[in-house]
Design a protein around this motif. Structure first.
Motif, mmCIF file in Angstrom:
data_model
loop_
_atom_site.group_PDB
_atom_site.id
_atom_site.type_symbol
_atom_site.label_atom_id
_atom_site.label_comp_id
_atom_site.label_asym_id
_atom_site.label_seq_id
_atom_site.Cartn_x
_atom_site.Cartn_y
_atom_site.Cartn_z
ATOM 1 N N ARG A 169 0.857 -1.185 0.000
ATOM 2 C CA ARG A 169 0.000 0.000 0.000
ATOM 3 C C ARG A 169 0.891 1.232 0.000
ATOM 4 N NH1 ARG A 169 -5.333 1.337 1.187
ATOM 5 N NH2 ARG A 169 -5.641 3.370 2.144
ATOM 6 N N TYR A 170 0.535 2.209 -0.830
ATOM 7 C CA TYR A 170 1.393 3.381 -0.959
ATOM 8 C C TYR A 170 0.530 4.595 -1.295
ATOM 9 C CZ TYR A 170 5.678 5.970 -1.989
ATOM 10 O OH TYR A 170 6.722 6.861 -1.955
ATOM 11 N N GLN A 171 0.936 5.750 -0.777
ATOM 12 C CA GLN A 171 0.211 6.983 -1.046
ATOM 13 C C GLN A 171 1.184 8.062 -1.490
ATOM 14 O OE1 GLN A 171 -2.474 8.254 2.013
ATOM 15 N NE2 GLN A 171 -2.952 10.201 1.019
ATOM 16 N N PHE A 172 0.818 8.777 -2.551
ATOM 17 C CA PHE A 172 1.599 9.932 -2.992
ATOM 18 C C PHE A 172 0.624 10.980 -3.517
ATOM 19 C CE2 PHE A 172 1.243 6.932 -6.457
ATOM 20 C CZ PHE A 172 1.033 7.688 -7.603
ATOM 21 N N GLY A 173 0.829 12.226 -3.067
ATOM 22 C CA GLY A 173 -0.130 13.271 -3.426
ATOM 23 C C GLY A 173 -1.524 12.881 -2.978
ATOM 24 N N ASP A 174 -2.489 12.981 -3.890
ATOM 25 C CA ASP A 174 -3.858 12.568 -3.565
ATOM 26 C C ASP A 174 -4.181 11.180 -4.111
ATOM 27 O OD1 ASP A 174 -3.882 13.184 -6.249
ATOM 28 O OD2 ASP A 174 -5.735 14.382 -6.191
ATOM 29 N N VAL A 175 -3.123 10.411 -4.428
ATOM 30 C CA VAL A 175 -3.283 9.061 -4.980
ATOM 31 C C VAL A 175 -2.991 8.020 -3.900
ATOM 32 C CG1 VAL A 175 -2.446 7.385 -6.680
ATOM 33 C CG2 VAL A 175 -2.649 9.810 -7.299
ATOM 34 N N THR A 176 -3.874 7.044 -3.780
ATOM 35 C CA THR A 176 -3.679 5.911 -2.872
ATOM 36 C C THR A 176 -3.736 4.629 -3.694
ATOM 37 O OG1 THR A 176 -4.704 7.073 -1.024
ATOM 38 C CG2 THR A 176 -4.535 4.683 -0.855
ATOM 39 N N VAL A 177 -2.751 3.761 -3.479
ATOM 40 C CA VAL A 177 -2.684 2.506 -4.220
ATOM 41 C C VAL A 177 -2.633 1.348 -3.236
ATOM 42 C CG1 VAL A 177 -1.511 1.225 -6.047
ATOM 43 C CG2 VAL A 177 -1.281 3.714 -5.941
ATOM 44 N N ASP A 178 -3.539 0.407 -3.400
ATOM 45 C CA ASP A 178 -3.527 -0.839 -2.629
ATOM 46 C C ASP A 178 -3.245 -1.959 -3.631
ATOM 47 O OD1 ASP A 178 -4.118 -3.207 -1.254
ATOM 48 O OD2 ASP A 178 -5.551 -2.185 0.051
ATOM 49 N N GLU B 269 -1.036 11.856 -12.356
ATOM 50 C CA GLU B 269 -0.346 13.114 -12.101
ATOM 51 C C GLU B 269 -1.322 14.285 -12.235
ATOM 52 O OE1 GLU B 269 2.745 13.770 -11.214
ATOM 53 O OE2 GLU B 269 4.005 12.045 -11.765
ATOM 54 N N GLU B 270 -1.139 15.288 -11.377
ATOM 55 C CA GLU B 270 -1.975 16.483 -11.467
ATOM 56 C C GLU B 270 -1.748 17.213 -12.788
ATOM 57 O OE1 GLU B 270 -2.787 20.668 -9.018
ATOM 58 O OE2 GLU B 270 -1.475 19.103 -8.185
ATOM 59 N N ASN B 271 -0.471 17.280 -13.193
ATOM 60 C CA ASN B 271 -0.124 17.882 -14.473
ATOM 61 C C ASN B 271 0.754 16.896 -15.241
ATOM 62 O OD1 ASN B 271 0.720 19.353 -16.675
ATOM 63 N ND2 ASN B 271 1.254 21.184 -15.498
ATOM 64 N N PRO B 272 0.159 16.084 -16.126
ATOM 65 C CA PRO B 272 0.933 15.055 -16.829
ATOM 66 C C PRO B 272 2.103 15.602 -17.636
ATOM 67 C CG PRO B 272 -1.422 14.702 -17.111
ATOM 68 C CD PRO B 272 -1.268 16.049 -16.480
ATOM 69 N N ARG C 7 5.204 15.248 -11.272
ATOM 70 C CA ARG C 7 5.837 15.433 -9.969
ATOM 71 C C ARG C 7 6.444 14.133 -9.458
ATOM 72 N NH1 ARG C 7 7.914 14.571 -6.044
ATOM 73 N NH2 ARG C 7 7.690 15.380 -3.926
ATOM 74 N N TYR C 8 5.883 13.011 -9.846
ATOM 75 C CA TYR C 8 6.284 11.727 -9.257
ATOM 76 C C TYR C 8 6.949 10.787 -10.265
ATOM 77 C CZ TYR C 8 3.271 13.444 -5.547
ATOM 78 O OH TYR C 8 2.718 14.217 -4.569
ATOM 79 N N ILE C 9 6.350 10.584 -11.414
ATOM 80 C CA ILE C 9 6.899 9.658 -12.408
ATOM 81 C C ILE C 9 7.762 10.474 -13.364
ATOM 82 C CG2 ILE C 9 6.370 7.878 -14.117
ATOM 83 C CD1 ILE C 9 3.611 7.608 -12.753
ATOM 84 N N MET C 10 9.049 10.502 -13.066
ATOM 85 C CA MET C 10 9.969 11.413 -13.730
ATOM 86 C C MET C 10 10.743 10.725 -14.856
ATOM 87 S SD MET C 10 9.266 13.988 -11.870
ATOM 88 C CE MET C 10 10.506 15.182 -12.376
#
Length: 228
Positions: free
Chosen positions: A131-140, A207-210, A214-217
């Protein structure tokens, strides 16, 4: 950091069994069945550990071990052999191997030796997350459930696998070739463009702005990195 392992074994059944065990234990695995080919691959790519069969075409495991050490490889080397003689074990260790495992070995023993060797070298991988959370995204990952801002997000199977692999190895640059090897290893003729397309889809969904992720670089000329 993830652990990259070069497995050099010319018996197809043994190669398949060992590769499946290592991948199931969250390692990246590159395969070779020839000593000369393996020496070339070892010079072109980075590996944390090599698992070498002793009896190989091209050059045997002892010669390969000595050659990669002479070329500066400082990762772990585990020798596999069907021969149980003490002299063979001594020769393997004398050429630069760190450990020696005799076939037929127990799968748990193989993974334990690999893990212990990586820990000694300080190259054990990050603990995979469920389980992981980044920004407003939650992944189970266990439930295969993804949400953004509380709303469910639908990810295809490969997208979810790619996201998990990036997150499990967060902070590390992963090449397209490595991602292809892990996510699409059952589809050998898939091109690296497939990775780019799946990354773009993930950005569009998460991503908020694809266009300015911010995360997948993207790391120009190298691959992709998940920034925690």
């Amino acid at each position: 950091m993830t652990s990259r392992i070069l497995l050099v074994e010319d018996a197809p059944d043994v190669q398949m069994i060992v590769a499946d065990l290592l991948r199931g234990d969250e390692h990246e695995v590159v395969l070779s069945s020839d000593g000369n080919e393996a020496l070339r691959v070892a010079g072109e790519q980075r590996f944390d550990l090599m698992i070498l069969d002793v009896m190989l075409p091209g050059r045997n495991g002892f010669e390969l071990c000595r050659a990669v050490r002479e070329r500066g490889f400082d990762g772990g080397i585990l020798m596999l052999t069907a021969r149980a003689q003490v002299d063979d074990r001594v020769e393997g260790l004398g050429t630069g191997a760190d450990d020696y495992l005799i076939k037929l070995f127990d799968s748990k023993e193989l993974l334990a030796r690999v893990g212990a060797l990586l820990r000694r070298l300080g190259k054990a991988p990050l603990t995979p997350v469920q389980r992981y959370q980044f920004g407003d995204v939650t992944v189970d990952f266990e439930r295969r459930a993804v949400s953004r801002g509380g709303a469910p997000v639908s990810l295809a199977a490969k997208e979810l696998l790619l996201l998990k692999h990036l997150i499990d190895h967060r902070g590390e640059v992963l090449s397209r070739e490595r991602l292809l090897s892990h996510i699409w290893h059952d589809q050998p003729f898939i091109s690296s463009r497939t990775v780019d397309v799946h990354v773009a889809w993930l950005r569009q969904k998460l991503e908020e702005n694809p266009q300015t992720p911010r995360y997948i670089m993207t790391v120009r000329g190298e691959g992709y990195c998940f920034e925690p």
